[in-house]
Each structure stands twice: as C-alpha cells, then as structure tokens.
Design an enzyme around this catalytic site. Sequence first.
Site, PDB file in Angstrom:
ATOM      1  CD  GLU A 296      -1.862  -2.387   1.371  1.00 14.31           C
ATOM      2  OE1 GLU A 296      -0.718  -2.681   1.768  1.00 14.31           O
ATOM      3  OE2 GLU A 296      -2.774  -3.234   1.246  1.00 14.31           O
TER       4      GLU A 296
ATOM      5  CG  HIS B 298      -9.646  -6.540   8.230  1.00 16.32           C
ATOM      6  ND1 HIS B 298      -8.522  -6.814   8.977  1.00 16.32           N
ATOM      7  CD2 HIS B 298      -9.459  -7.136   7.024  1.00 16.32           C
ATOM      8  CE1 HIS B 298      -7.698  -7.565   8.252  1.00 16.32           C
ATOM      9  NE2 HIS B 298      -8.236  -7.759   7.061  1.00 16.32           N
TER      10      HIS B 298
END
Lengths: 325, 365
Positions: free
Chosen positions: A60, A129
């Site tokens: 990322e 998450h």
Amino acid sequence: MPVITYREALRHAMDEELTRDPNVVILGEEVGQFQGAYKITEGLLAKHGPKRIVDTPISEAGFLGMGVGSAMLGLRPVMELMFFSFYSVAFDQIFNNAANIRYMSGGLINCPIVIRGPANGGTNVGATHSHTPESIAAYHPGIKVVVPSTAYDAKGLLKSAIRDNDPVIFLENTMLYGESCEVPTEEYLIPLGQAKVMREGTDISIIGHGRSIQMALKSAIMLKEKHNINAEVIDLRSIRPLDEAAILASVRKTNRVLLVEEAKPFCSVSAMIACIIQEKAFDYLDAPIRRVTSMDAPAIYSPPLEKEQLPTPQKIFDAALVVLK
Amino acid sequence: MIKKTTSPKKTEVVDPGYDARQAPINAKLGPDEKIAFFRDMLRIRRFEERCLRSYTQGKIGGFLHLYIGQESIAVGCVSVMGDNDHIITAYRDHGHALAVGMGMNEMMAENYGKYTGCSKGKGGSMHYFDPSRHYWGGHGIVGGQIPLGTGIAYALKYKGLKGACMAFMGDGAVNQGAVHESYNLAALWDLPVVFIIENNGYSMGTSQERSSAGENLAGRAAGYGMNWAIVQNGHDVYEVRDKVGKALKLAHDHCKPTVLEIRTYRYRGHSVADPDSTYRDKSEIEEYKNTKDPIMVYQNALVAEGVLNDEIIKKIDDSARAEAETSAQFAEQSPYPTIADIKKDVYWEVDNPQDKKSVGNLFFD
Ligand SMILES: Cc1ncc(C[n+]2csc(CCOP(=O)(O)OP(=O)(O)O)c2C)c(N)n1
Ligand SMILES: [Mg+2]
C-alpha cells in the site's frame, strides 16, 4: 429509471470516467483479474485492458505513493484499498505527500488522486479491518473526504471526485454495496460538499453520513409512527468540504439536533459538527446536542456484540427522544 | 571510531583499468562543458556557504542540511538528463536544485521564509520544488519521496514518453519499507527509474555499518532482479556521469530500473545544528577533504589539462560568491508571506475559484 446497486453505481462511475479521460487509471490489489475483492471493478479489465486496470502487489505505501507521484505528473489514478483500514500502512504517502505537496510547492504541483475503498464496521472482521477514518482524513487540510450512502450518490460523487484536482478520500461501505436505488442512465455529477435532505421534518434534525443515515431513516419512521415526531434526516455525503449551510438551516428550523455516525466518538466528525453548531447557531438550540456513535472501543469481533457496538435504529430512536424531552 | 565506508568492499569488483575520463559520454566533452561543471559545483558550494552564514546569523529557521562534499553527484547526474528526464530528492536538496537551473534568489528567499521563495516560503530549505525544470522536490520524510519518484516513472511510461526519473535518497533511507516496495514495483513493472543512493557514510550520526546489513547498499537490488552498480568515486563528476548515463540509457531504451550507489562524503554535520563531535573523527573529514574534494580534484584536473587557469578560476569563484551574496540580499529585502497566504495553495479549487465545482466549507477557522 433503472434500479442498480451501490456496487454497480461505483463501477459505472469508473467505467464512464475511464472512457472519457485517458489519464484515468485504476490501481489496487485484485482489481483486475480477480475482478475486485468486492467485485466493484468487475468487467473493467476486459473492457479497458491491463494498462488502465492494474493489479498491484500488496504494497500500500509503495503503490499509493506511486499513485501520488503519477498524479503529480498529470495522471488521474483511482486507487482501491481492499479495505480502507489498510490506509494506515500508507499513512505517510497519503497525509504527508498527497495532502501537502500542493502547499509545500507553493501551489506549483497538484495531486488529482482518488483513494477509495470500504471503511465500515459490522462485518465481523475485527478491529484491524473495521476502521472508519473519516475524521482522521478530514483533519488534514489539502484532503477532501466523501462518504456516499446511496447508489445514486456513490456514482455522482465518484465521478466528481475523479475529476477533482485535489486528493479525495472516498469512503464506501461493504454493507451498502448490495443496496440499490434508482440511478439514471444519463450522465450526472454531484458536487462535493452538498448535503442532501433525505427526509424533511420540523421537530428534530438527525444529521450524519454513511450507513448511519440508512439507520436514521428507519428511526425517523419509528419516531413518526410511535410518537408522531417529524424528524428531518440530513446526509452530509461529503465531510470536507462540509455543507455547513445545510446543517445550520436545519438546526434553525428544528432547534434540536442529534448527530449520528459509525465512527468512534472522540475527535470524530460529529464532535466537529457539534462544535460548529454551538458556535454558529447556539441561540437556536432548545436542547443540548446529542450524538450516537460506535461504542468507544476497538471494533469487537463477536457478531451479535458488534451489532450492539455500532449505531442502531433503536439507539438513534432512543437518543432522539432524549433530545426532544 | 567507526571506520569510513567509502572504500571498496571485499567482493565488489573494481576494474583497475577503468578510466571514467575515457568513457564515451565524457571523452567528447569540450572545454565549455567542463568549465560549466566546475562552475556549477562551485556555485553550489558558495551558495551553501552563504546559507550557512545566514543560518548562523539566525536568518534561516529550522534545519539546514548542507550538501558540501557531494556536489559532483548533483552536477554529474543532472548533466546527463534528457528532455523527458525528471528528478526527485530528499531534504539535502540545494545541490540538485541549482544543478537543474533553479536560481539562487528564489532558493535563498525560500530559506528565509520569504514570499519570493520557490515555494512562497511554505516549504523551506528541505522542500524546494520546480516542476518546470522537472524537479519534484525536496522531501523531508526519509525515503518518502521514493514511491513518488517511482510514480513519476510510471506516469512517463504510461504517457509513452522516453524519459526516466532519478530518485535520490541517502544511505539511511535504504532501510525504509517504502523504498523496498518501490524497488519491487519498479522491477516488477519495468519502470524507467534510477534509484540513486548518495552514500555519504552516515545517516545523521549512525554509520552505514551500524544501520545497514549486507555488504553494500545497491546490491539489495539483486533480490528484485534489478540492475545495480556502484560509483566508487562519487567525487569524480566523470564517473558519476558515466554510470548514471548508462542507467538512464537502460531506462530509456529498455524501460529497466537501476539502483545506483554513489560513494561520497559530507563535510558538515548532518544539519547545521549537529555539533558533529560524537560519531566520527575530524581526521576522517580532513582526509577526504584533502584527497577527494570533488571541486578541488576537478579543478586540478582541468588546470592540468589547460582548460582552467588561475584567472578563470578566480573569475568563476568571484562570480559565484557575488551571486550568493546577491541572493542573500534579495532574500533579506523580500517580503514575508502574509497571514492571508497561509491559507492559499492548500486546495487547487480554492485557488481557482472560476473552475470550482464543489460547494460547502473547506476551511474551519
Ligand atoms: C521517517 C523519518 N525518520 C527520521 C527522520 C529524521 N532524519 C532526517 S535525516 C535523517 C538521516 C538520514 O540519513 P541519510 O538517508 O543517509 O541521508 P543524508 O542525511 O546522509 O543525506 C534522519 C534520521 C526523518 N526526517 N524521517
Ligand atoms: Mg547519509
């Protein structure tokens, strides 16, 4: 008018923008061959080819930073985060580089990037998450933050975000991906920063964004049915820019405010809005502002408990009655 | 004391017959070009010496990271840049900025925090930018600019331009995850980027031995199947030109990235605030200065060649000093940004109201 899902609406927005502007490129993990972890980008690789729809490694910081660099040179990358929660490993690239590059270059460089992905709880995937970072993102001048709650808004706002010359954080919700509504086939854009009155009312303003708005609408029906209360429900749709005028107009009309959001309460968007309201419409308030947020703990896994940690229509209903007492 | 890291390592093969002067890219150089390299290096040095004076007088805020000792790298690398080549670097950015042609005035004014600075006083010494000269900063977070440089290369390739991005970093930056992620992306996707490690032996007060595993820094590229090379004599502008030129050619002709480690040395502390008394011997600095100073070595070579003589040197030096002095006066006399300027250049849309599409509030004070 065709009825399509929020997922399809996002896909149509990207498809149209890819077709319109050759500088638009979609990058992210599993966006191509796999057709998207949540199938948002399904079919786009076949239609637009591998130059435009790019599968990235799980990297990322690397690929978001790369997107920022490419935007500096004039591309319009739309970066998918599989879960928006993974933004934290790319924090420096987003909030140092994308957010500051225009400022630190004295306006010589701009960064037309969109970073999008689902940012929500409620799917039993635990604390790592389930982050809802809209206040963290909106904290940074230079960044724009958009949170659509319907398919119609998802499409019109994403198209505007892609055309925007500033970096836009676009926060979606996996719980809404399957929700549908009428979406016109003709092209339309929704300007960032324009709230939407989802339901008109005179007794209390329920203001928020994201999936909480869908809950607030349910609560408003309950309030009407059980207590004949007319709640006004306002979906902010965009956090930065923020439609202060719409917020204040509603407060001046109803004189009572309940703020709702899925994020944690401390330093959240609702905390900021409460501050704005007391500063600019204090005299119009007939009761203290209340908020319904997630319970202030990391997102719990346990499925029945996670439901309780998040806002619910019942909690919004109860809190509205307190404001109206 | 920790030993110097600029000597060749055991397994690095150094070709004893290698002569950078004979490399094709250098062999054809005429006297004007040679003098220009000399002048550019000297201008960097004189500019920074002048910055140091202003800093000591309290006219420049924050940090001041001097490039003194490393001038041959910026000048050598920029001298081989083509029309579609770009560069990005870290906070030790004055040398690269002057080399690409930015003016001392706008740079000094930036250091002073003045509105006439290259970033209108919003970036400071660590954050210079000039996209018109393909110079993308000037970045303060160690290693943070490397994904950006990779993205610039990605955009060049996407647009079908035959160009490359030189992404500079220090020997400390190589241990950042974002750098390795960039290596992988560049090698995986064949991006035209040259990662240039300016290995001056230290990251602040930590020597290479105390921070980096492995024999050398560039060799890590092998793990990504990427080309790599070492410039043993980073003080030699010709060797820099030759090896960077080859890496750029690989990027242009075959869209292949390279990691290039350039051995160099900094004379001053990490920043001017660093007393430079805890982590290296003064003798180490003196030895490098006396034997490998890039400007001195080049000056001697050009004098021996008959390209330079005392008179030309004096003229170039006087003019560099005068230019630096003028920039300090320019900065001194320039206005500061106004309070209203604080909120400009935050959002493109706010600065371009005629094209503004969004509604609502973007500021909250
Ligand atoms: C992420 C991050 N960590 C720490 C710092 C503080 N810092 C600035 S420069 C530096 C040393 C970097 O050394 P190197 O990469 O070798 O570059 P050099 O200063 O030698 O040019 C450190 C620790 C920083 N700016 N950014
Ligand atoms: Mg170093």
